[in-house]
Structure formats: C-alpha cells, structure tokens
Design a protein around this motif. Structure first.
Motif, mmCIF file in Angstrom:
data_model
loop_
_atom_site.group_PDB
_atom_site.id
_atom_site.type_symbol
_atom_site.label_atom_id
_atom_site.label_comp_id
_atom_site.label_asym_id
_atom_site.label_seq_id
_atom_site.Cartn_x
_atom_site.Cartn_y
_atom_site.Cartn_z
ATOM 1 N N HIS A 140 42.530 82.358 49.581
ATOM 2 C CA HIS A 140 42.138 83.111 48.393
ATOM 3 C C HIS A 140 42.785 82.446 47.175
ATOM 4 C CE1 HIS A 140 40.824 86.718 50.813
ATOM 5 N NE2 HIS A 140 41.572 86.074 51.682
ATOM 6 N N VAL A 141 42.025 81.674 46.439
ATOM 7 C CA VAL A 141 42.576 80.980 45.271
ATOM 8 C C VAL A 141 42.799 81.991 44.157
ATOM 9 C CG1 VAL A 141 42.203 79.174 43.556
ATOM 10 C CG2 VAL A 141 41.429 78.841 45.918
ATOM 11 N N TRP A 142 44.034 82.083 43.689
ATOM 12 C CA TRP A 142 44.325 83.084 42.657
ATOM 13 C C TRP A 142 44.522 82.496 41.278
ATOM 14 C CZ3 TRP A 142 49.193 82.776 40.377
ATOM 15 C CH2 TRP A 142 50.207 82.134 41.104
ATOM 16 N N THR A 143 44.742 81.198 41.182
ATOM 17 C CA THR A 143 44.774 80.568 39.860
ATOM 18 C C THR A 143 44.618 79.062 40.008
ATOM 19 O OG1 THR A 143 45.932 80.555 37.721
ATOM 20 C CG2 THR A 143 47.262 80.104 39.660
ATOM 21 N N VAL A 144 44.156 78.441 38.945
ATOM 22 C CA VAL A 144 44.054 76.988 38.849
ATOM 23 C C VAL A 144 44.762 76.582 37.566
ATOM 24 C CG1 VAL A 144 42.512 74.999 38.707
ATOM 25 C CG2 VAL A 144 41.827 77.016 40.037
ATOM 26 N N VAL A 145 45.684 75.632 37.670
ATOM 27 C CA VAL A 145 46.445 75.221 36.487
ATOM 28 C C VAL A 145 46.336 73.715 36.309
ATOM 29 C CG1 VAL A 145 48.054 77.149 36.581
ATOM 30 C CG2 VAL A 145 48.574 75.063 37.832
ATOM 31 N N PRO A 146 46.292 73.248 35.063
ATOM 32 C CA PRO A 146 46.205 71.806 34.817
ATOM 33 C C PRO A 146 47.543 71.125 35.033
ATOM 34 C CG PRO A 146 46.308 72.991 32.742
ATOM 35 C CD PRO A 146 46.238 74.039 33.816
ATOM 36 N N GLY A 147 47.482 69.858 35.422
ATOM 37 C CA GLY A 147 48.693 69.059 35.544
ATOM 38 C C GLY A 147 49.055 68.438 34.211
ATOM 39 N N HIS A 199 46.394 77.300 43.394
ATOM 40 C CA HIS A 199 47.320 78.139 44.157
ATOM 41 C C HIS A 199 46.510 79.160 44.945
ATOM 42 C CE1 HIS A 199 51.071 76.730 42.246
ATOM 43 N NE2 HIS A 199 50.310 76.575 41.165
ATOM 44 N N ALA A 200 46.857 79.336 46.210
ATOM 45 C CA ALA A 200 46.103 80.230 47.075
ATOM 46 C C ALA A 200 47.022 81.094 47.918
ATOM 47 C CB ALA A 200 45.166 79.428 47.983
#
Length: 519
Positions: free
Chosen positions: A106-113, A142-143
């Motif tokens: 369950h992906v809860w957020t995506v953040v840029p590098g 993040h999952a």
C-alpha cells in the motif's frame, strides 16, 4: 536529543536485484498498471510494480482465490484474454528479472530525491531544498506491506513513477442506505468475482452509469433474482453524441450484450428512476423507487415499493488521486462532476517524472486504461532510455488515436450519467451522510445555512463529516453537494481533491523509522 536513525523494517528495493533504482515504479496492477509494466519491461526498462492487492488485475479483473476452486473465472469477466496475456507477460518478465512484482504494498506517499544542481552547490544534499532546482531524478515510494498486525515498512527507489491507482465508487446517500444488505454496485460485483457469493437472493441494482448493467447481468447469471435496474439518467442523453458512438462500435456491441442479458433474465430497466429510500428493521426488506425529472427531483405520486433482500447501488466512480495530488499534480474537472488528473498526449502529469494512466485521468473503463498504460510506457521509455528497443513502427501513434476515440466515448458517457442537482431533495435531515462519524444531513445543512460553510472542507471542520476512516471517500461528493445546495453556492463540480501527506493509514512506528526522523 536526536537519536540514531533506525533501520527500515524492510530494506529498500532498488533495481529488482540490480544496483541503483528501478527505471519505473508502477503503482497499481489493474489494467493500466499491468499494461504499462509489461510494455515498459519489453522496451528494456527495469520495472517495479507495487499493488495493494494480493494478485494482479485490480478491481476490474478481480478473480476468485485459488482455494475456491473456480473452474472458469473468466466467465465473470469481459475481455479476459487481455488480462491473461498481460499476466503471463508479467510473470515472464518477473522470472527474467525485468519486473519486480510487489503485492500487498500500500503506497502511502511518493517523495522526490535530491536534484543534481542542489547537491552540486553544497557538495551534499540540502534538507528543505529537495526537488526545487530541477525535476527530481529519483523518487522514493514508501509503502505499508501486508495487513495488521503484521504490517511492515518498505521503500522503492525509481527514476520515474506511473500512478495507476484506479477509482472507487461514488455514493449518494438516501434514507436507509446504512441498513445491512445495502452495498455498492461495484462491491456486489467484487463479492461475486472474488468470493463467488451473492449479496442476496433478490437484489435491486440502482444508481447511475453503465456499471449497473454489468452488475445486474452478472448477478442474474449467477442465480440472483434482479427485479429491476433503476437508472437515474436517461439513455436519450446519448442522442447528441451519435458520431462518437459510431466511432466506437465495440461499445455498442457491449451495450447490446448487456441488454440481451437483462432480457433473457426478465430484468426490468427503469430509466430516470431512483431509489429514494430503503426500508427494513434488522436488514433491508424493500426499497422505494420514484420517477425523476430532468434534474433528478423525485416526481410526486410516482413512488412505488419493490421488495428485496439486497440493494446494489452506485453512481459511477471517483478517481483515486491522493498520491498524485500529494505530489502537486494538477487536476481538471470531468464531465461527470468528479476531478481527474491533467495529463498530456503522452500521459505525463504536470509534475516532471510522474505519469498517469487509467481512471486517475478520468473514468473510462478497462480498454481505455490498457491503452493509456501502454502509451505511458512508450513515453517513459523515450524519456529514460532514448536508445532502448524501438517500438513497432507507428504503434504509439495508433495508441494515441485509440485513446482519443475511447476518451471521447468516456466523456459522452460521463456527461450522460452525471448526477443532477435535485437528488439532494430525497435526503431527509435525519438521513446519515457521513457513515464513519454518523453525521446526518441536517447538521451539514445547518453548517451551510447558519454557520457560513460554503465547501466540504469547512463543513468537515464544523461537523466532522469526512474525518473518519474513509477520509471522505464515501461522503465527500454528497457533503459538497448538500453544502452547495443549502448555501446557494450551486451544485457545481466535485470539490477539488485534497492534498494529503498519507494516502492510507500508516503505523507511527513506520514514520519513526524513516531516515532523518528525530525521535
């Protein structure tokens, strides 16, 4: 004082067994995500597929667990061959190491590098300046993995992200909709496809949209009695879109198939009608059905009761956008009154490095989702590896033409079944609107009429409507419409999608273990 950073509960997935990030992380393994993943892998990209389900297929291709012993799971599906072919390709690419398939993620957020220019200025990453100077060259997803109480944390690093998170059902409340036996139309289909069970023996199917015909046909074929399909819209609304219909003969054949199934099972189709109340003590026992005017106001003197032991009801679908809007992707209003992502001709969102395919760009069905997923894969491959295996000559162009044709049909369908403003008239003040927080319609109307609320967010702050477990997925459209009708702001479109830091519940321990967290 800051403490040493804890090791994440699950090591980061980098390149599916190789060094560095994967080329493409696909969120969702429904039709769009599946098509994108296998196409991208075939073009030489390393792909990770993160899906909340335990098997590929998403909601559309949901199928029974092996333990149920279904002999012909394809009997409950349209275009099963499309899924079977792509699932086989997924497994082949997985065996070859080109795809890392991650179910129950369950992906809860995506953040840029970090961006190259920021790191170059100081020689090291600068907190607070991520993703500012240039588009991100790496993303971290993040999952939450698995189910409580055995949830784990995981991260996946990728050079590009494709969001294919699908949609969820739109529900418009009415008195009695919280009775046991009242379920979503899509929920009824999921019970049948995934569990081989019926929601009841005598099931009324109601709401609006083409999903109703598919659900009714499936339930009837499986042995349920369907006394009526209650469609709030009128199919005459398609009359102004004849050229679009003729460009999509496959859709007309599909509709004819649904009509034939209803006729074979003696199912009545009541257009421009709605279920305005459900009746029962411990469980639903009957529904009241009334005829509607053009704006969905119930017409006096037209109400009738239909006995039933289950009601499958839904008014179309709503794109699931939390991940995308959390990244800042722009949205647009759709003809059905929902909000969808804004994408360009190659399925790129307004955030560089992030693509979208399927229902996130507007509700359109499995064929459109498959087309957009494949088209997005070609775009990602061209952006990341221009020298990679070339597509078949003209393939992206043919996909683009098919997408335009299917999207035009989807827009016509969405406009035809868009809810009319009059539906709020059948919601009494004592009818529950927010099921999680048990907020009745009267409190929402009071917030708009007496306390000055003009939108769903203000109503939420004043009444708690939308603060529960579903975070407004069930009640959000209804709250916005009720507030607009009462305040005089108008029915309008669905409220703009919220930007949320989390797209699903996350254990606090997972947050504490993130690198850079002070505890």
């Amino acid at each position: 004082m800051p403490r040493a950073h804890a090791t994440p509960a699950v090591p980061a997935v980098r390149g599916g067994g190789g060094a560095g990030p994967v080329d493409l992380a696909v969120v969702g393994a429904g039709p769009a995500g599946l098509a994108a993943a296998v196409t991208a892998a075939g073009l030489g990209l390393r792909v990770a597929v993160l899906d909340a389900g335990d098997r590929p297929g998403g909601q559309f291709y949901r199928h029974p667990a092996p333990g149920l012993g279904a002999d012909r799971p394809e009997a409950l599906h349209h275009d099963w061959a499309e899924f079977a072919t792509r699932e086989a390709a997924l497994r082949a690419h997985e065996s070859a190491g080109r795809i890392t398939y991650l179910p129950l993620h369950h992906v809860w957020t995506v953040v840029p590098g970090w961006t190259p220019s920021v790191e170059a200025e100081s020689g090291h990453p600068a907190p607070g300046r991520k993703g500012v100077a240039q588009p991100a060259t790496e993303w971290t997803l993040h999952a939450v993995v698995g189910h409580a109480p055995d949830e784990r944390a995981a991260t996946v690093a990728a050079r590009a992200v494709l969001i294919a998170t699908g949609a969820y059902e739109r529900q418009l409340p009415f008195p009695g909709w919280t009775l046991p036996g009242v379920i979503g139309a899509g929920g009824a289909q999921a019970m049948l496809k995934g569990g081989l069970v019926l929601p009841g023996k005598r099931v009324v199917v109601a709401g609006s949209g083409p999903l109703l015909l598919a659900v009714a046909g499936s339930l009837a074929a499986a042995g349920a009695t369907v006394p009526a399909v209650v469609e709030a819209a009128a199919y005459t609304a398609y009359a102004s879109r004849v050229p679009t219909l003729l460009r999509n003969p496959g859709k007309l054949v599909e509709a004819a198939g649904y009509g034939g199934a209803l006729a074979r099972h003696h199912v009545r189709l009541l257009t421009r009608h709605a279920v305005t109340e459900a009746h029962g003590t411990g469980r639903i026992e009957a529904v009241t059905v009334a005829r509607l005017d053009r704006d969905w106001h119930p017409l006096p003197g037209t109400a009738r009761r239909i006995p039933c032991d289950a009601l499958a009801v839904g008014h179309g679908l709503v794109p699931q956008l939390e991940l995308a809007t959390g990244l800042g992707c722009a949205t647009r209003p759709s003809p059905d009154g929902t909000v969808a992502l804004e994408v360009d001709a190659e399925q790129r969102t307004t955030v560089p490095g992030v693509w979208s395919a399927g229902e996130t760009g507007g509700i359109g069905g499995a064929q459109l989702a498959l087309t957009e997923g494949e088209l997005a894969a070609y775009s990602v491959a061209a952006a990341l590896r221009p020298a990679a295996a070339a597509p078949r000559p003209g393939r992206p162009e043919r996909l683009a033409r098919r997408r335009a044709r299917l999207r035009a049909f989807a827009d016509a369908m969405a406009a035809a079944h868009r809810p009319g403003e009059g539906w709020t008239g059948w919601v009494r003040d004592d009818a529950v609107v927010c099921r999680c927080e048990e907020v009745p319609a009267g409190r929402i109307r009071e917030a708009a009429r007496d306390l000055g609320a003009r939108d769903a967010r203000t109503v939420k702050l004043l009444t708690r409507a939308g603060m529960g477990w579903c975070q407004g997925r069930m009640c959000g459209p209804a709250v916005a419409a009720l507030a607009g009708a009462e305040s005089g702001a108008g029915f309008g479109a669905e409220p703009a999608a919220d930007r949320r830091p989390f797209s699903c519940p996350v254990p606090l321990g997972h947050l504490a273990e993130l690198p850079g967290t002070d505890r």
